[in-house]
Design a protein around this motif. Structure first.
Motif, PDB file in Angstrom:
ATOM      1  N   ILE A   1     -22.299  -1.463  23.266  1.00 17.94           N
ATOM      2  CA  ILE A   1     -21.521  -2.382  22.429  1.00 17.94           C
ATOM      3  C   ILE A   1     -20.217  -1.722  21.987  1.00 17.94           C
ATOM      4  O   ILE A   1     -19.136  -2.314  22.046  1.00 17.94           O
ATOM      5  CB  ILE A   1     -22.345  -2.828  21.208  1.00 17.94           C
ATOM      6  N   SER A   2     -20.316  -0.475  21.529  1.00 17.89           N
ATOM      7  CA  SER A   2     -19.132   0.231  21.044  1.00 17.89           C
ATOM      8  C   SER A   2     -18.110   0.438  22.159  1.00 17.89           C
ATOM      9  O   SER A   2     -16.903   0.292  21.944  1.00 17.89           O
ATOM     10  CB  SER A   2     -19.543   1.585  20.451  1.00 17.89           C
ATOM     11  N   ALA A   3     -18.583   0.782  23.362  1.00 17.93           N
ATOM     12  CA  ALA A   3     -17.668   0.963  24.487  1.00 17.93           C
ATOM     13  C   ALA A   3     -16.965  -0.349  24.825  1.00 17.93           C
ATOM     14  O   ALA A   3     -15.752  -0.374  25.093  1.00 17.93           O
ATOM     15  CB  ALA A   3     -18.437   1.489  25.698  1.00 17.93           C
ATOM     16  N   GLY A   4     -17.718  -1.454  24.796  1.00 18.41           N
ATOM     17  CA  GLY A   4     -17.114  -2.759  25.056  1.00 18.41           C
ATOM     18  C   GLY A   4     -16.066  -3.118  24.020  1.00 18.41           C
ATOM     19  O   GLY A   4     -14.988  -3.640  24.346  1.00 18.41           O
ATOM     20  N   LEU A   5     -16.352  -2.822  22.761  1.00 19.72           N
ATOM     21  CA  LEU A   5     -15.384  -3.095  21.699  1.00 19.72           C
ATOM     22  C   LEU A   5     -14.125  -2.256  21.881  1.00 19.72           C
ATOM     23  O   LEU A   5     -13.004  -2.722  21.643  1.00 19.72           O
ATOM     24  CB  LEU A   5     -16.012  -2.802  20.336  1.00 19.72           C
ATOM     25  N   LEU A   6     -14.313  -1.008  22.304  1.00 19.50           N
ATOM     26  CA  LEU A   6     -13.159  -0.136  22.519  1.00 19.50           C
ATOM     27  C   LEU A   6     -12.258  -0.693  23.621  1.00 19.50           C
ATOM     28  O   LEU A   6     -11.025  -0.705  23.497  1.00 19.50           O
ATOM     29  CB  LEU A   6     -13.645   1.271  22.877  1.00 19.50           C
ATOM     30  N   VAL A   7     -12.870  -1.185  24.692  1.00 16.27           N
ATOM     31  CA  VAL A   7     -12.090  -1.777  25.786  1.00 16.27           C
ATOM     32  C   VAL A   7     -11.331  -3.010  25.298  1.00 16.27           C
ATOM     33  O   VAL A   7     -10.143  -3.199  25.599  1.00 16.27           O
ATOM     34  CB  VAL A   7     -13.010  -2.141  26.968  1.00 16.27           C
ATOM     35  N   LEU A   8     -12.022  -3.864  24.525  1.00  9.02           N
ATOM     36  CA  LEU A   8     -11.372  -5.061  23.997  1.00  9.02           C
ATOM     37  C   LEU A   8     -10.206  -4.709  23.073  1.00  9.02           C
ATOM     38  O   LEU A   8      -9.169  -5.374  23.069  1.00  9.02           O
ATOM     39  CB  LEU A   8     -12.396  -5.922  23.254  1.00  9.02           C
ATOM     40  N   TRP A   9     -10.419  -3.659  22.280  1.00  9.25           N
ATOM     41  CA  TRP A   9      -9.355  -3.250  21.353  1.00  9.25           C
ATOM     42  C   TRP A   9      -8.113  -2.832  22.132  1.00  9.25           C
ATOM     43  O   TRP A   9      -6.999  -3.221  21.803  1.00  9.25           O
ATOM     44  CB  TRP A   9      -9.871  -2.100  20.489  1.00  9.25           C
ATOM     45  N   TRP A  10      -8.285  -2.030  23.173  1.00 12.35           N
ATOM     46  CA  TRP A  10      -7.142  -1.604  23.971  1.00 12.35           C
ATOM     47  C   TRP A  10      -6.495  -2.776  24.695  1.00 12.35           C
ATOM     48  O   TRP A  10      -5.285  -2.825  24.868  1.00 12.35           O
ATOM     49  CB  TRP A  10      -7.596  -0.551  24.987  1.00 12.35           C
ATOM     50  N   ARG A  11      -7.324  -3.730  25.097  1.00 11.37           N
ATOM     51  CA  ARG A  11      -6.803  -4.851  25.879  1.00 11.37           C
ATOM     52  C   ARG A  11      -6.003  -5.815  25.008  1.00 11.37           C
ATOM     53  O   ARG A  11      -4.954  -6.314  25.422  1.00 11.37           O
ATOM     54  CB  ARG A  11      -7.976  -5.593  26.516  1.00 11.37           C
ATOM     55  N   ASN A  12      -6.456  -6.080  23.809  1.00  6.70           N
ATOM     56  CA  ASN A  12      -5.864  -7.141  22.997  1.00  6.70           C
ATOM     57  C   ASN A  12      -4.928  -6.649  21.905  1.00  6.70           C
ATOM     58  O   ASN A  12      -4.212  -7.432  21.304  1.00  6.70           O
ATOM     59  CB  ASN A  12      -6.975  -7.970  22.346  1.00  6.70           C
ATOM     60  N   GLY A  13      -4.947  -5.360  21.612  1.00  9.49           N
ATOM     61  CA  GLY A  13      -4.047  -4.852  20.592  1.00  9.49           C
ATOM     62  C   GLY A  13      -4.514  -5.192  19.182  1.00  9.49           C
ATOM     63  O   GLY A  13      -5.642  -5.596  18.950  1.00  9.49           O
ATOM     64  N   ARG A  14      -3.617  -5.037  18.240  1.00  6.54           N
ATOM     65  CA  ARG A  14      -3.951  -5.221  16.835  1.00  6.54           C
ATOM     66  C   ARG A  14      -4.112  -6.709  16.514  1.00  6.54           C
ATOM     67  O   ARG A  14      -3.265  -7.522  16.871  1.00  6.54           O
ATOM     68  CB  ARG A  14      -2.852  -4.615  15.950  1.00  6.54           C
ATOM     69  N   PRO A  15      -5.198  -7.096  15.808  1.00  7.00           N
ATOM     70  CA  PRO A  15      -5.403  -8.505  15.476  1.00  7.00           C
ATOM     71  C   PRO A  15      -4.505  -8.968  14.342  1.00  7.00           C
ATOM     72  O   PRO A  15      -3.911  -8.157  13.634  1.00  7.00           O
ATOM     73  CB  PRO A  15      -6.883  -8.541  15.043  1.00  7.00           C
ATOM     74  N   ALA A  16      -4.442 -10.269  14.185  1.00  9.78           N
ATOM     75  CA  ALA A  16      -3.744 -10.820  13.028  1.00  9.78           C
ATOM     76  C   ALA A  16      -4.515 -10.471  11.757  1.00  9.78           C
ATOM     77  O   ALA A  16      -5.674 -10.070  11.806  1.00  9.78           O
ATOM     78  CB  ALA A  16      -3.619 -12.339  13.179  1.00  9.78           C
ATOM     79  N   ALA A  17      -3.859 -10.626  10.611  1.00  8.68           N
ATOM     80  CA  ALA A  17      -4.436 -10.179   9.341  1.00  8.68           C
ATOM     81  C   ALA A  17      -5.824 -10.760   9.092  1.00  8.68           C
ATOM     82  O   ALA A  17      -6.780 -10.035   8.882  1.00  8.68           O
ATOM     83  CB  ALA A  17      -3.497 -10.547   8.199  1.00  8.68           C
ATOM     84  N   GLY A  18      -5.953 -12.107   9.153  1.00 13.59           N
ATOM     85  CA  GLY A  18      -7.259 -12.735   8.978  1.00 13.59           C
ATOM     86  C   GLY A  18      -7.978 -12.222   7.754  1.00 13.59           C
ATOM     87  O   GLY A  18      -7.474 -12.269   6.636  1.00 13.59           O
ATOM     88  N   ALA A  19      -9.183 -11.694   7.985  1.00  9.47           N
ATOM     89  CA  ALA A  19      -9.998 -11.165   6.894  1.00  9.47           C
ATOM     90  C   ALA A  19     -10.038  -9.636   6.920  1.00  9.47           C
ATOM     91  O   ALA A  19     -10.962  -9.023   6.393  1.00  9.47           O
ATOM     92  CB  ALA A  19     -11.412 -11.727   6.988  1.00  9.47           C
ATOM     93  N   ILE A  20      -9.028  -9.010   7.514  1.00  7.11           N
ATOM     94  CA  ILE A  20      -9.015  -7.554   7.655  1.00  7.11           C
ATOM     95  C   ILE A  20      -9.034  -6.869   6.290  1.00  7.11           C
ATOM     96  O   ILE A  20      -9.855  -5.982   6.026  1.00  7.11           O
ATOM     97  CB  ILE A  20      -7.787  -7.085   8.459  1.00  7.11           C
ATOM     98  N   ASN A  21      -8.131  -7.267   5.404  1.00  7.48           N
ATOM     99  CA  ASN A  21      -8.023  -6.585   4.111  1.00  7.48           C
ATOM    100  C   ASN A  21      -9.287  -6.714   3.262  1.00  7.48           C
ATOM    101  O   ASN A  21      -9.788  -5.704   2.756  1.00  7.48           O
ATOM    102  CB  ASN A  21      -6.805  -7.107   3.352  1.00  7.48           C
ATOM    103  N   PRO A  22      -9.827  -7.923   3.064  1.00  9.20           N
ATOM    104  CA  PRO A  22     -11.068  -7.999   2.282  1.00  9.20           C
ATOM    105  C   PRO A  22     -12.240  -7.259   2.936  1.00  9.20           C
ATOM    106  O   PRO A  22     -13.089  -6.700   2.248  1.00  9.20           O
ATOM    107  CB  PRO A  22     -11.350  -9.503   2.164  1.00  9.20           C
ATOM    108  N   ALA A  23     -12.268  -7.247   4.275  1.00  7.70           N
ATOM    109  CA  ALA A  23     -13.332  -6.500   4.959  1.00  7.70           C
ATOM    110  C   ALA A  23     -13.197  -5.013   4.691  1.00  7.70           C
ATOM    111  O   ALA A  23     -14.197  -4.312   4.447  1.00  7.70           O
ATOM    112  CB  ALA A  23     -13.286  -6.777   6.457  1.00  7.70           C
ATOM    113  N   LEU A  24     -11.976  -4.500   4.706  1.00  6.97           N
ATOM    114  CA  LEU A  24     -11.750  -3.093   4.409  1.00  6.97           C
ATOM    115  C   LEU A  24     -12.136  -2.764   2.972  1.00  6.97           C
ATOM    116  O   LEU A  24     -12.708  -1.706   2.697  1.00  6.97           O
ATOM    117  CB  LEU A  24     -10.284  -2.733   4.657  1.00  6.97           C
ATOM    118  N   VAL A  25     -11.829  -3.671   2.054  1.00  3.47           N
ATOM    119  CA  VAL A  25     -12.208  -3.455   0.650  1.00  3.47           C
ATOM    120  C   VAL A  25     -13.724  -3.416   0.500  1.00  3.47           C
ATOM    121  O   VAL A  25     -14.283  -2.548  -0.185  1.00  3.47           O
ATOM    122  CB  VAL A  25     -11.600  -4.555  -0.244  1.00  3.47           C
TER     123      VAL A  25
END
Length: 320
Positions: free
Chosen positions: A30-54
């Motif tokens: 799962i982690s390897a697949g996520l890493l590939v997706l991250w490299w492929r799609n780049g940084r996501p839009a803000a969405g719920a990033i900040n509250p998730a980080l909090v």
């Protein structure tokens, strides 16, 4: 990346710390697949990033002072505990999905749910889990290991298939529904009904009225149903409240509900189950679970996260 850098080396050095080795291989994939997706799609839009980080930050602080810091950080795969590490992996999964096309995400979710639902139905038909010793009370567990969690996993898969405009939608819906029926997860069925209602009713007022009616009916059922299961859930809420009052700010630590339960277990709970029942890993109610394990800080961050996810989902659907 998180699991590859932390979990895999830890497993290589001390594999006995992981109760089930197959979980590690699954998480690495799962982690390897996520890493590939991250490299492929780049940084996501803000969405719920900040509250998730909090929320992750609050959980991390809570984990430091947890009753059992190890379980808080890494979970215990003998039981349905995920720990902070799995929360980080879920956050990474959200980042990847938020950067991709919502229609593509829905198709992947529906297809995955169909495979899981079909496998779960086969478990039920043959009364054989194929991956473990026995089916609990004859209920399918899929690849999740628990019928309740299986039902919860299949709900968003069904809703994704429901919204698909494709010839594959109907086969996916049937397979997912059969899997939910094999799990016999009543709560998941109720959540599914609410989700379909929200999709199909255009009036915002009717949507909220329908949701409120479901919640009222559920509460009446829990309070008035004489069955053991409902009385256990109500008593767990009382235990959760008492445990929350003991550590109200940061809670007992992520996935440390079992510690809180043992400290506040009541004689009424023991009499309902008719045994001493030394362990209960979850509150059977999401907000109660978050309140006990991460306190007021965690509940506040979690509610912010839920509202942000709802807003981000609405915006994605509007663009779809």
């Amino acid at each position: 990346m998180t699991y590859i850098l932390i979990g895999l080396p830890m497993f290589a050095v001390a594999p006995w710390l992981f109760a089930r080795a197959f979980v590690t291989t699954k998480m690495v994939v799962i982690s390897a697949g996520l890493l590939v997706l991250w490299w492929r799609n780049g940084r996501p839009a803000a969405g719920a990033i900040n509250p998730a980080l909090v929320f992750l930050a609050v959980a991390a602080i809570s984990a430091v002072a947890a009753a059992d810091p190890w379980i808080a950080a890494f979970g215990n795969y003998r039981m349905p505990y995920c720990g902070l590490l799995a929360m980080v992996i879920l956050f990474e999964a959200y980042c990847c999905s938020a950067a991709t096309d919502p229609k593509e995400n829905a198709m992947i979710l529906a297809a995955s749910g169909a495979v899981l639902g079909g496998f779960s139905f086969l478990q039920f038909i043959f009364n054989d889990p194929f991956i473990s010793a026995v089916l609990p009370h004859g209920r399918a567990i899929g690849l999740v290991g628990n019928p309740v969690f299986l039902g919860a996993v299949l709900v968003p898969c069904f809703l994704a298939a429901w919204d698909m405009k494709s010839a594959l939608a109907l086969p996916c819906l049937v397979a997912i529904f059969l899997g939910m029926a094999a799990a016999r997860a009543d709560g998941a069925a109720l959540a599914l009904a609410v989700g379909v209602w929200a999709y199909e009713i255009d009036s915002p007022r009717l949507k909220w009225c329908g949701l409120a009616a479901v919640l009222v009916c559920l509460w009446i059922y829990l309070v008035n149903d004489p069955g053991q299961n409902s009385r256990e859930r109500v008593e767990l809420l009382r235990i959760s409240w008492n445990a929350f009052l003991e550590h109200p700010w940061l809670g007992w630590g992520p996935d440390n509900f079992i510690m809180a339960f043992r400290a506040h277990r009541t004689m009424d709970y023991i009499s309902i189950l008719r045994n001493t029942h030394g362990g209960q890993g979850h509150a059977h109610q999401e907000l109660a679970q978050v309140a006990v394990t991460t306190g007021i800080a965690g509940v506040s961050a979690y509610l912010w996260l839920l509202l942000s996810l709802a807003k981000a989902s609405r915006n994605k659907l509007a663009l779809a």
